[in-house]
Design an enzyme around this catalytic site. Structure first.
Site, PDB file in Angstrom:
ATOM      1  N   ARG A 197      -1.274   3.484 -11.731  1.00  0.00           N
ATOM      2  CA  ARG A 197      -1.076   4.930 -11.872  1.00  0.00           C
ATOM      3  C   ARG A 197      -0.329   5.299 -13.138  1.00  0.00           C
ATOM      4  O   ARG A 197      -0.308   6.461 -13.523  1.00  0.00           O
ATOM      5  CB  ARG A 197      -0.322   5.453 -10.658  1.00  0.00           C
ATOM      6  CG  ARG A 197      -1.266   5.591  -9.495  1.00  0.00           C
ATOM      7  CD  ARG A 197      -0.523   5.620  -8.216  1.00  0.00           C
ATOM      8  NE  ARG A 197      -1.227   4.788  -7.260  1.00  0.00           N
ATOM      9  CZ  ARG A 197      -0.847   4.590  -6.036  1.00  0.00           C
ATOM     10  NH1 ARG A 197       0.248   5.139  -5.600  1.00  0.00           N
ATOM     11  NH2 ARG A 197      -1.545   3.829  -5.238  1.00  0.00           N
ATOM     12  N   GLU A 207       0.833  -1.218   0.000  1.00  0.00           N
ATOM     13  CA  GLU A 207       0.000   0.000   0.000  1.00  0.00           C
ATOM     14  C   GLU A 207       0.861   1.258   0.000  1.00  0.00           C
ATOM     15  O   GLU A 207       0.740   2.111   0.868  1.00  0.00           O
ATOM     16  CB  GLU A 207      -0.962   0.007   1.182  1.00  0.00           C
ATOM     17  CG  GLU A 207      -2.037  -1.046   1.122  1.00  0.00           C
ATOM     18  CD  GLU A 207      -3.100  -0.737   0.095  1.00  0.00           C
ATOM     19  OE1 GLU A 207      -3.345   0.447  -0.165  1.00  0.00           O
ATOM     20  OE2 GLU A 207      -3.657  -1.699  -0.463  1.00  0.00           O
ATOM     21  N   ASP A 208       1.755   1.388  -0.958  1.00  0.00           N
ATOM     22  CA  ASP A 208       2.534   2.601  -1.190  1.00  0.00           C
ATOM     23  C   ASP A 208       3.572   2.901  -0.133  1.00  0.00           C
ATOM     24  O   ASP A 208       4.170   3.971  -0.165  1.00  0.00           O
ATOM     25  CB  ASP A 208       1.616   3.836  -1.320  1.00  0.00           C
ATOM     26  CG  ASP A 208       0.906   3.827  -2.648  1.00  0.00           C
ATOM     27  OD1 ASP A 208       1.241   2.972  -3.471  1.00  0.00           O
ATOM     28  OD2 ASP A 208       0.046   4.681  -2.855  1.00  0.00           O
ATOM     29  N   ALA A 209       3.763   2.043   0.844  1.00  0.00           N
ATOM     30  CA  ALA A 209       4.799   2.332   1.840  1.00  0.00           C
ATOM     31  C   ALA A 209       6.169   2.103   1.217  1.00  0.00           C
ATOM     32  O   ALA A 209       6.289   1.469   0.170  1.00  0.00           O
ATOM     33  CB  ALA A 209       4.620   1.444   3.052  1.00  0.00           C
TER      34      ALA A 209
END
Lengths: 367, 602
Positions: B401, B217-219
């Site tokens: 993205r 999750e984007d960490a």
């Protein structure tokens, strides 16, 4: 506790393959498991239903409109439709009906077209070419569109007769391709109102149904209508009255009764979430459907609907417009026994749910 | 048929041949006889001509094209380069025109010189003019989705940086200064124009891979070794201001170490960092609620009642304290004068901020994430050459993205770092991907930018090749230390007796409506009652009439306002908020009465 009939039959069938001494044990085990899965006393089923429905609702795309098979209709689906149902709105985005024909006619396009033509509401404004307005003679002249009349199977004579029957107070005569209505005593302003009313006079069809579309579903021809009039549509002999559907739940409750409305609410709500691929246990919806219908009429979860029926002042005040509720209750001198969940939360007492349903008393042993 | 002419929406007259008029207007403007920012627009639909002169229009320069040939020639560019002519000379010669949105409606603008035809009237200076300052700083931004570009642009404004080189002379609130700012390896042409943008981050080695799930999750995962070597280390500054206010009647605040008899004295321990003049000494390490400036205010005539009942009028301690849950070194103290002529003391606190779990980082392409784990250097995966990445970035951020610009920046950064040069990543005109790959191959690396890596836990080679490169990372101003907050007991609000809200007020964390439903749905009614008991009160109730009884602490008695003194007083436990509701109903003229039942009665 006995098992439900369907489950009992299944157990009996399966147990036949077992050795005899194990059969009773098997049945006993199934009963045990079944009882463990039942809702226990004090289980807040309503809250669980609310959470189980509202969490997936956050995933629904806001304000998305899908089409029910045809491009002319903009029927509310998704969240807007869910709100229409739970608020019990009388004015919904677009009313529509789905009409099936009887088995012997259902594959016949001609009959379907005939029925569709019969259903659609035709007003004077639909069949006229233009309307003339004469203040000197106090008369209104209607020019009819003869080509269109032929197309929908009406005659000039027929329209004239209907108008004559409907406008008994005034003189109605035909001249060439126009119908002249003369109203002697009317003032110009009243004449204008009359003109607008004449436009709305129904010539044929069923009131409220403005558009009809035929659609082939498999081999069958199905009629979709824009607008709804359940009572009249069900009277048409070619139609299978058991399969007529309308999305106006108020009308269903009025014509077919509250149980039918409950059933439609349940199915409509399941359908909303199924289109998004969300599967929710139907029992949650059935609780919502029960709440919406158990006062005997279809009532929304609003301050005028189900909430207004609540007995407790605190509960009503906690929902909306507290001051009005308190003042009204004070004028009537109402009592509140602080028995519901929200009341007990307000006064910070133990809520009557789960571990708060029961109380334990210990009787001291006397010496 | 005549055409109406308006100047700034005011009607001035008629013109018979509008097209000729517009052309003549432009000719005269090109000669310099009209202001260069005057614009003319012929609206054919309405048949009017609008001349705009007013301020606030957005103008942009365009190259004038005549007969399919731009007026700007190679000759001009050479002269510009040598410094013989200037931009303003081009404007005077009518080569460059400033155009506003209205005038643009009449024009036919070509984007590239190759596209020019006879019909074109103007040529764009460069397609890069569609970017703003910050957006033009994103390398390879033409490969990104526009929404990502928007976000990447915004993160640059939030980065720790050296925002001004005289920051140590200024007193700004909530400022972070990066210790070791670096220039980005992959640059755009704008970096040569906007030098401040060169000081907003650091070039780090990143590996695009997952590691033990700590970068889900984007960490991102940061190498502890890199942190110990000073990566993204920064100073955090906060300003405190104290003003010595003059009151009517000749009284004024006193800046001093308060004596013990002052009202609201905070204890000698809190004043220990103060010098004799009552101001904290420089380089003192202060913690929350330590006094920075000792201040004593004179008693106010119309202040609270309790202040001067016991021992006459008493001075009040209004010292400036360090904010709740903050600490730091006193960096600088300045004594000046406020605009109203009072003495003004400004104090700046400095705190070192080492990256920790929860700090927010971002690249310039809008790929932001928080630190999910800080891993020991020995536990970081290494490449065949022994290189250990500073940051491990999750590959799952990319497919949805589509920030291809980031992937190109990683590649370009790798080439630049290996070859010791800057890479031009200007959108559309930057170095080509194929060239970068060829250069990488010539340097002895895999063309794709991937490298063999080894699992730090087992020492085995990873089955897949990992994309490794260098990228310009930014540390954003959102730090875990500024956000972290918890409390057990603390202040309550006056009206409802419920805990205050917000970190700065030492507030509690809200147990909201949805949380309460969760407990109710689990049937945990006793826990629910406890969660809402922050404002519990015990209320005496008259059993006769059901109204709230009065507790008289002075005479030690409880009586009912309706029935007078009575034995039949029951105590109920309820929330103060409900009591407040009841009292407000009483003020409305409603008399709510309680019917009390004893709990153990049947």
């Amino acid at each position: 506790m006995d098992l439900p009939k369907k489950l009992r039959e299944l157990v009996e069938e399966k147990s036949k393959s077992l050795p005899e001494d194990l059969r009773d044990k098997f049945v006993e085990k199934v009963r045990e498991e079944y009882e463990r899965r039942l809702v226990e006393a004090g289980e807040p089923v309503g809250l669980v239903a609310a959470q189980s429905i509202s969490e997936p609702t956050t995933q629904l795309v806001l304000k998305s409109f899908h089409y029910v098979g045809m491009r002319e209709f903009q029927v509310a689906l998704g969240l807007p439709r869910l709100l229409e149902i739970t608020d019990a709105r009388k004015r919904i985005k677009e009313k529509y009906m789905k009409i099936h024909l009887l088995d012997e006619y259902k594959n016949n396009r001609e009959i379907a077209e005939k029925v569709a033509r019969k259903i659609v509401e035709t007003r004077v404004e639909d069949i006229m070419e233009k309307m003339e307005f004469d203040i000197l003679d106090n008369s209104i002249a209607i020019y009819l569109d003869k080509k269109y009349l032929e197309k929908i199977g009406l005659t000039f004579e027929g329209v004239y007769n209907i108008l004559k029957r409907r406008l008994k107070k005034f003189e109605v005569e035909k001249k060439g391709n126009k119908i002249i209505i003369t109203a002697k005593n009317l003032k110009p302003k009243e004449l204008y109102i009359l003109k607008e009313n004449i436009k709305k006079i129904q010539i044929s069809g069923i009131r409220g149904i403005r558009q009809v579309h035929l659609q082939k579903e498999g081999e069958e021809w199905v009629i979709y209508t824009n607008g709804s009039n359940l009572r009249e549509v069900m009277r048409i002999p070619e139609i299978d009255y058991r399969k007529v559907f309308t999305n106006d739940i108020h009308e269903i409750a009025k014509v077919l009764g509250i149980e039918a409305a409950r059933r439609v609410i349940l199915e409509e709500m399941i359908k909303i979430f199924e289109t998004y691929g969300l599967r929710i246990d139907y029992r949650h919806f059935s609780i919502v459907a029960d709440v919406l219908t158990w006062y005997g009429e279809f009532m929304g979860i609003t301050r005028y609907g189900v909430i207004a029926e609540k007995a407790s002042t605190l509960s009503r005040a906690a929902f909306e417009i507290p001051i009005k509720n308190f003042i009204n209750s004070a004028m009537l001198g109402l009592e509140d026994d602080v028995s519901s969940v929200i009341d007990n939360l307000l006064v910070n007492q133990i809520i009557p749910l789960g571990t708060g349903v029961f109380e334990v008393y210990y009787k001291r042993r006397e010496k | 048929m005549v055409t109406e002419v308006y100047i700034d929406s005011i009607f001035v007259g008629y013109v018979e041949d509008p097209k000729d008029f517009v052309n003549k207007f432009k000719e005269i403007r090109a000669k310099g006889q009209l202001p260069k920012f005057a614009n003319i627009y012929f609206n054919e639909e309405k048949n009017i001509i609008e001349i705009n002169l007013r301020k606030g229009r957005i103008l942009r320069p365009l190259i004038v094209v005549k007969n399919g040939k731009p007026l700007l020639t190679q000759e001009h560019i050479e002269k510009l380069r040598k410094g013989e002519i200037k931009w303003s000379d081009l404007e005077k010669e009518g080569i460059i025109e400033w155009v506003d949105p209205a005038e643009e409606e009449n024009l036919y603008v070509a984007l590239y010189p190759e596209d020019l035809t006879e019909e074109h009237t103007h040529l764009e200076l460069s397609p890069l003019t569609i970017f703003g300052i910050l957006t033009s700083l994103v390398p390879y931004s033409n490969h990104n989705q526009s929404a990502r570009l928007n976000r990447g642009m915004r993160t640059q404004k939030q980065a720790h940086s050296v925002y001004l080189t005289n920051f140590w002379q200024r007193f700004d609130t909530d400022i972070s200064i990066l210790y070791y700012p670096q220039e980005p390896i992959v640059r755009t042409f704008s970096h040569n124009l906007f030098r401040n943008a060169d000081r907003i981050g650091q070039n780090v080695i990143i590996a695009v891979m997952t590691q033990e799930g700590y970068n889900m999750e984007d960490a991102i995962i940061i190498n502890r070794g890199s942190i110990e070597r000073g990566i993204f280390r920064s100073s955090y500054f906060r300003k405190y201001e104290v003003e010595r206010i003059k009151y009517p009647g000749g009284l004024q605040d006193e800046i001093t170490i308060p004596s013990q008899d002052v009202y609201l004295y905070k204890g000698a321990d809190k004043y220990k960092y103060l010098e004799e003049d009552g101001i904290v000494h420089v380089e003192a390490y202060v913690d929350e609620y330590d006094v920075l400036v000792g201040k004593v205010s004179p008693p106010k005539f119309l202040s609270a009642f309790g202040e001067y009942t016991t021992a006459g009028t008493v001075k009040k301690d209004t010292s400036m304290l360090v904010r709740f849950e903050e600490k730091g070194y006193v960096d600088s103290v300045v004594i000046t004068e406020s605009p109203s002529g009072n003495m003004l003391i400004k104090i700046r606190l400095r705190d070192i901020r080492i990256p920790e779990i929860g700090d927010k980082f971002s690249v310039r392409h809008g790929q932001k994430g928080v630190v999910g784990m800080i891993v020991d250097e020995s536990d970081m995966p290494w490449t065949a050459s022994g290189l250990k990445p500073d940051i491990i970035f999750s590959p799952f951020g990319i497919p949805a993205r589509l920030t291809i610009g980031l992937l190109l920046e990683i590649l370009g950064g790798k080439v630049g770092a290996l070859n010791g040069r800057f890479i031009d990543g200007t959108p559309w005109f930057g170095e080509k991907e194929e060239d970068l790959r060829k250069e990488l191959l010539s340097l002895g690396f895999m063309e794709s930018g991937e490298e063999t890596m080894y699992n730090p836990l087992t020492g085995e080679e990873f089955k897949v090749k990992i994309y490794v490169g260098s990228v310009y990372y930014l540390r954003l101003k959102y730090m875990a230390e500024n956000k972290l907050h918890a409390r057990a007991l603390g202040p309550v609000t006056l009206l409802t007796k419920q805990p205050t809200e917000g970190k700065s007020r030492e507030g509690g964390l809200r147990w909201g409506e949805m949380e309460n439903e969760v407990l109710a749905a689990h049937g945990a009614s006793l826990l629910l009652r406890e969660a809402f008991s922050s404002d519990d009160v015990i209320v005496p109730i008259c059993e006769n009439c059901g109204s709230i009884a009065v507790e008289d602490d002075i005479h030690h008695k409880i009586y009912c306002p309706v029935c007078g003194e009575t034995d039949k007083i029951a105590s109920i436990k309820t929330s103060y908020a409900f009591l407040l509701l009841v009292r407000e109903l009483i003020s409305l003229g409603i008399w709510p009465r309680f019917k009390v039942k004893y709990k153990f009665e049947k």
